[in-house]
Design an enzyme around this catalytic site. Structure first.
Site, PDB file in Angstrom:
ATOM      1  N   GLU A 101      15.404 -45.521 -13.217  1.00  0.00           N
ATOM      2  CA  GLU A 101      14.689 -44.341 -13.718  1.00  0.00           C
ATOM      3  C   GLU A 101      13.353 -44.636 -14.396  1.00  0.00           C
ATOM      4  O   GLU A 101      13.210 -44.415 -15.605  1.00  0.00           O
ATOM      5  CB  GLU A 101      15.591 -43.568 -14.689  1.00  0.00           C
ATOM      6  CG  GLU A 101      16.912 -43.130 -14.093  1.00  0.00           C
ATOM      7  CD  GLU A 101      17.688 -42.185 -15.010  1.00  0.00           C
ATOM      8  OE1 GLU A 101      17.313 -42.030 -16.180  1.00  0.00           O
ATOM      9  OE2 GLU A 101      18.681 -41.590 -14.534  1.00  0.00           O
ATOM     10  N   GLU A 127      24.039 -42.559 -10.067  1.00  0.00           N
ATOM     11  CA  GLU A 127      24.583 -41.928 -11.280  1.00  0.00           C
ATOM     12  C   GLU A 127      24.734 -40.435 -11.052  1.00  0.00           C
ATOM     13  O   GLU A 127      23.866 -39.791 -10.480  1.00  0.00           O
ATOM     14  CB  GLU A 127      23.652 -42.086 -12.500  1.00  0.00           C
ATOM     15  CG  GLU A 127      23.594 -43.457 -13.098  1.00  0.00           C
ATOM     16  CD  GLU A 127      22.658 -43.517 -14.313  1.00  0.00           C
ATOM     17  OE1 GLU A 127      22.491 -42.503 -15.018  1.00  0.00           O
ATOM     18  OE2 GLU A 127      22.085 -44.595 -14.535  1.00  0.00           O
TER      19      GLU A 127
END
Ligand code: FCB
Length: 454
Positions: free
Chosen positions: A163, A359
């Site tokens: 991320e 995720e």
């Protein structure tokens, strides 16, 4: 509802969120040590000093995964365990820990998926500018080289960064994450140097050949479909800007080898982008083998020209929570259909590469009842709905290869400390006792049947 034969069913964690043992075996300080120990930064002053103590409870946690038939474990390597000062020779004891982890996984037939950077930058590098400095990209490639050299023979899946949007915008733009800077120009420089670090690390790993035979290299982005909150031109434009900042600023350089022009134009008053040098975009766009996608929510936005604390303020926008939508304990709207939308868009506009959902999950106010059970029906509904949404995208042609529930364990949820529980296993922090939630048993069932009922 069946999934492909070799679909990779996993769970995920990250080093600083679960390991603890921050002063052991030569680990150096990370930006999250500094940040969490600074007053007022993390809810209730929580830190990762102990976290889930996975560093000392490794066997127990590996056994837990084996018990539930989990096929893959996504974990991250703490850079400051490998290079306490962010550069220089490897700290062997740090490498040994991850060797033990990987071997423990193999003994249990669990596939390791390794993330090289999940936000715990060595403090020594932050002291020299952190991700705003080009030096950090180069150091990251050297660190990658050390870890790859040590583990490439036994880890098949490699993720450079987790991320980069969060690292750059929350860490350098609005300052709610470590290292806590509040500057749009720093966020933009950080975004570029993270991407460059990814590209340099990819080159480094590629130059080593393929020691495991079938190593797969990629990156994980957190992506969110963006919609205007009202049917107005101003909000549609705001949605375009937010999509630019949150999604295209990362997808375009990696998968198309260019920055989106409208994003460069929008931020031209904040940065001259002189940190982008000739050849950088070729490095950033070196081919990857798979794309990791973290999905939590969609963004609904409206125009807002005022300077606010909203993470999209620099895009002249702010987030609006849609009416009537269920929210998790994080306050995030539960919108599984956004996952289908996202995956189909990636397939249509960006890539036919294999995708892994690295995720997905939700925080709830979980508690152990008098019988000691943690009944989290709502999490089951959340995971079930998202798996269905993923399945729909596969039916639409998306090459989805795996799904990792966030998270194996309740853990240190960054600025929210231990107040937000994402695990399928409950952690009683005072005793460190692990209590599988109902969702863990449900997930074991899904894995066993390789799909969902009905
Ligand atoms: C993601 C992070 C992960 C976790 C979840 C809830 O942004 O990658 O570490 O905190 O959110």
């Amino acid at each position: 509802m069946n999934f492909p034969e070799d679909f990779l069913w996993g769970t995920a964690t990250a080093s600083y969120q679960v390991e603890g043992a921050v002063n052991e075996d030569g680990r150096g300080p990370a930006i999250w040590d500094t940040f969490s120990h600074a007053p007022g930064k993390v809810y209730r002053g929580d830190t990762g000093d102990l976290a889930c103590d996975q560093y000392h409870r490794l066997e127990e946690d590996l056994d837990l995964m084996a018990e539930f038939g989990i096929r893959a474990y996504r974990f991250s390597v703490a850079w400051p365990r490998i290079q306490p000062e962010g550069s220089g020779p490897a700290n062997q004891r740090g490498l040994d820990y991850y060797r033990r982890l990987v071997e423990g996984l193999h003994e249990r037939w669990i596939e390791p998926m390794l993330t090289l950077y999940h936000w715990d930058l060595p403090q020594a590098l932050e002291d020299r500018g952190g991700w705003t400095s080009r030096e950090t990209s180069e150091r990251f490639a050297e660190y990658t080289d050390i870890v790859y050299d040590s583990l490439a023979d036994s880890v098949r899946f490699w993720i450079t960064l987790n991320e980069p949007w969060v690292s750059s915008w929350l860490g350098y733009g609005v300052g709610v994450h470590a290292p806590g800077h509040r500057s749009t120009s720093k966020a933009l420089a950080a975004a570029h140097h993270l991407l460059l670090g990814h590209g340099l690390a990819m080159q480094e790993m590629r130059s080593r050949g393929n020691p495991g035979g079938d190593n797969q290299l990629g990156i994980t982005l957190n992506l969110s479909p963006v919609r205007p909150s009202r049917d107005r031109e101003a909000d549609r434009e705001a949605a375009r800007r937010v999509d630019g900042q949150a999604n295209r600023l990362y997808l375009d350089p990696i998968l198309r080898g260019s920055y989106p022009q409208d994003v460069l134009d929008h931020y031209s008053s904040k940065s001259d982008f002189s940190f982008v040098r000739d050849g950088d975009l070729e490095i950033i766009s070196v081919p990857i083998d798979f794309l990791g996608v973290n999905y939590y929510m969609r963004h609904m936005v409206r125009e807002d020209a005022a300077e606010t604390d909203d993470v999209f303020s620099s895009a002249r926008a702010r987030v609006v929570i849609p009416h009537g939508v269920q929210k998790t304990a994080m306050g995030w709207p539960t919108e599984p259909e956004g996952l289908t939308e996202l995956l189909l868009r990636l397939d249509r506009e960006y890539t036919k590469l294999p995708i892994y959902i690295t995720e997905n999950g939700c925080a709830l106010n979980d508690y152990a009842d008098p019988e000691g059970c943690v009944n989290d029906e709502e999490r089951i509904a959340y995971l079930d709905a998202h798996l269905r949404a993923a399945h729909e995208a596969m039916a639409g042609g998306v090459d989805l290869r795996g799904y990792f529930a966030w998270s194996l364990l309740d853990n240190f949820e960054w600025a929210e400390g231990y107040s937000k529980r994402f695990g399928i296993v409950y952690v009683d922090y005072p005793t460190q006792r692990r209590v599988p939630k109902t969702s863990a048993r449900w997930y074991a069932d899904v894995i066993g049947r390789n799909g969902l009922k009905g």
